[in-house]
Design a protein around this motif. Sequence first.
Motif, mmCIF file in Angstrom:
data_model
loop_
_atom_site.group_PDB
_atom_site.id
_atom_site.type_symbol
_atom_site.label_atom_id
_atom_site.label_comp_id
_atom_site.label_asym_id
_atom_site.label_seq_id
_atom_site.Cartn_x
_atom_site.Cartn_y
_atom_site.Cartn_z
ATOM 1 N N PRO A 65 0.785 -1.230 0.000
ATOM 2 C CA PRO A 65 0.000 0.000 0.000
ATOM 3 C C PRO A 65 0.823 1.289 0.000
ATOM 4 C CG PRO A 65 -0.950 -1.588 1.509
ATOM 5 C CD PRO A 65 0.335 -2.192 1.019
ATOM 6 N N GLU A 66 1.901 1.342 0.805
ATOM 7 C CA GLU A 66 2.634 2.617 0.864
ATOM 8 C C GLU A 66 3.342 2.904 -0.461
ATOM 9 O OE1 GLU A 66 6.003 2.788 3.659
ATOM 10 O OE2 GLU A 66 5.840 0.626 3.870
ATOM 11 N N ALA A 67 3.658 1.867 -1.212
ATOM 12 C CA ALA A 67 4.284 2.090 -2.532
ATOM 13 C C ALA A 67 3.223 2.586 -3.517
ATOM 14 C CB ALA A 67 4.923 0.802 -3.025
ATOM 15 N N ALA A 68 2.042 1.963 -3.477
ATOM 16 C CA ALA A 68 0.962 2.385 -4.375
ATOM 17 C C ALA A 68 0.594 3.850 -4.118
ATOM 18 C CB ALA A 68 -0.249 1.478 -4.178
ATOM 19 N N ARG A 69 0.667 4.241 -2.850
ATOM 20 C CA ARG A 69 0.270 5.631 -2.510
ATOM 21 C C ARG A 69 1.241 6.657 -3.094
ATOM 22 N NH1 ARG A 69 -2.023 3.310 2.412
ATOM 23 N NH2 ARG A 69 -4.281 3.464 2.097
ATOM 24 N N VAL A 70 2.501 6.260 -3.253
ATOM 25 C CA VAL A 70 3.468 7.178 -3.875
ATOM 26 C C VAL A 70 3.062 7.429 -5.337
ATOM 27 C CG1 VAL A 70 5.879 7.457 -4.605
ATOM 28 C CG2 VAL A 70 5.360 6.513 -2.350
ATOM 29 N N VAL A 71 2.671 6.366 -6.020
ATOM 30 C CA VAL A 71 2.233 6.517 -7.420
ATOM 31 C C VAL A 71 0.971 7.367 -7.462
ATOM 32 C CG1 VAL A 71 1.499 5.297 -9.515
ATOM 33 C CG2 VAL A 71 3.230 4.262 -8.020
ATOM 34 N N GLN A 72 0.071 7.098 -6.522
ATOM 35 C CA GLN A 72 -1.198 7.840 -6.502
ATOM 36 C C GLN A 72 -0.937 9.343 -6.308
ATOM 37 O OE1 GLN A 72 -4.319 6.022 -4.279
ATOM 38 N NE2 GLN A 72 -5.393 7.942 -3.918
ATOM 39 N N ALA A 73 -0.031 9.654 -5.386
ATOM 40 C CA ALA A 73 0.260 11.074 -5.128
ATOM 41 C C ALA A 73 0.844 11.734 -6.375
ATOM 42 C CB ALA A 73 1.238 11.200 -3.954
ATOM 43 N N GLN A 74 1.713 11.020 -7.072
ATOM 44 C CA GLN A 74 2.301 11.585 -8.294
ATOM 45 C C GLN A 74 1.214 11.811 -9.352
ATOM 46 O OE1 GLN A 74 5.314 12.686 -9.032
ATOM 47 N NE2 GLN A 74 4.859 13.056 -11.210
#
Length: 478
Positions: free
Chosen positions: A211-220
């Motif tokens: 999840p924390e990796a996916a959230r980085v993509v989401q923020a970008q």
Amino acid sequence: MAVEYDLVIIGGGSAGLVAASAGAQLNAKVALVEKEPRLGGDCLHYGCVPSKSLIHAARVAHEVRQAATYGIDASIHDIHIRKALGHVHRVIDTIQVHDSTERFESLGVEVIYGEGQFRDRQTFEVNGRQLKARTYLIATGGRPGLPPITGLKEAGYLTNVNVFSIEQRPQSLAVIGAGPIGCELGQAFARLGSQVTMIASRDHILPQEEPEAARVVQAQMESEGIQILTETRAKEVLVKNGQKVIVTNTGDRVTVDEILVAAGRVPNVESLNLQAAGVDVGKEGIVVNAKLQTSNPKIYAAGDVIGGYQFTHVAGYEGAVAMQNALILPTKKADYRVIPWATFTEPELARVGFTEEQARKRYGDDLMVLRHDFDHVDRALAEGAGIGFAKFITRKNGEILGAHMVGPAAGELIHEVVLAMSYKLKVGALKSIIHIYPTLAEINSKTALQLTKQTYAKNTRLQNLLRRFFDFRRSLGR
Ligand SMILES: Cc1cc2nc3c(=O)[nH]c(=O)nc-3n(C[C@H](O)[C@H](O)[C@H](O)COP(=O)(O)OP(=O)(O)OC[C@H]3O[C@@H](n4cnc5c(N)ncnc54)[C@H](O)[C@@H]3O)c2cc1C
Ligand SMILES: NC(=O)c1ccc[n+]([C@@H]2O[C@H](COP(=O)([O-])OP(=O)(O)OC[C@H]3O[C@@H](n4cnc5c(N)ncnc54)[C@H](O)[C@@H]3O)[C@@H](O)[C@H]2O)c1
């Protein structure tokens, strides 16, 4: 009764082509049946190759927009989607040569174009011909699944099959589904100038990922202007004034020019008359055992049609395992211990092995979580790409259980961990090899070093011992 073929393969995509070329090179008599008038399958025509080529075009547009950061005056006058897709189709055409009929025929494969079906447990009929083979491999892949959304069919929609042939760039695009297809193509279209809204069923995008990796993509993606509606499902589509209006379960209404459906895949099994062959189909696709045999042990299946890991590299691997079992002896089991994959958004997100949650369920407290951020990797900073991190999950003894990378070139960088896991090297091996400075790959050694640092930080006895040792040496004055 004698048969004509050692192996008949149905489906000329990633799994079928690997099996066909390897089987023919072993001097077996192999036929390959393909329903489309060309080889290559989804990956070449509607999947990996066109998507990565479009992503490249989109990245160029993004970099032009960022150019001012580096003192370069540049601006985008227009984006011609047909020309961007021209690049996509040139790449497909170039790779098609490698997957051509002539090449496979030159390897000794009999290529048969047509859509056939099983007549009985040992006979496959195509173009009125009855093929009889000692063994079969079903590698018919999958296709986009259509979620039950009222009015979607009537309104019209795009999928990965027709999106690479559009004539005009949609001014506004809704993407239903925030898995890898939705995220890769959603970001690409946004960078190419469409106003993109993503409809994500979960509380974040890429729900299969850490999840924390996916959230980085989401923020970008959000920082690039993509609107992401989380915990939202498309329920209904209406057409109003020539536009499509998606009504969601939360009551939102999203009005767009076009809809891209990227809501999962279904296996291609219907037309094969599998019942006549004694081949069982489950919820995910054709049911196979560890040797990739179906319920009819002379019929194997590989690739997306069996569900599981739906990647080209896995399809190719399964094709090779099935081919070997079908042609020689059924002794080889597919080994899924170390399967890497990457989602080619920017930043890229790559993964191998367990997530932290999966590892914790299995190993409890015997776990170390090692993390290093790209903004502490000099090369990433030099390239203006200090976003994201690497996270390795190991046991306390250094055994690597999983790795997650989100950041520049993550899909390339993960391979060092893949090698270590495949050969059962502990995480210390990544720390102890000398990495070139300044490279992005330094993130691997820096993340691995965290095990030593964390272990040392907890070991107060060793810290005190060393302190006393150095005190003693200084007291000696030499
Ligand atoms: C948009 C998109 C992007 C992707 N990106 C990546 C990526 O970057 N990396 C990655 O690893 N994976 C990616 N994938 C997944 C990858 O494309 C698939 O996992 C891979 O193509 C599966 O190979 P396969 O051989 O099982 O099926 P396919 O490649 O789909 O091949 C199946 C073949 O069988 C044929 N066929 C179907 N039914 C019949 C029949 N009845 N008779 C005869 N022939 C038949 C089809 O025409 C097709 O040629 C992507 C997928 C999509 C949709
Ligand atoms: N880079 C890569 O390797 C790559 C790229 C693209 C695809 N693929 C492969 O293709 C497979 C399929 O990808 P995908 O993105 O279509 O599928 P997916 O199943 O991973 O994601 C689809 C998402 O759509 C959601 N969804 C379904 N109905 C919905 C609705 N009505 N409203 C909103 N959301 C809805 C699902 O809950 C799911 O999260 C992947 O599993 C992957 O194996 C790989």
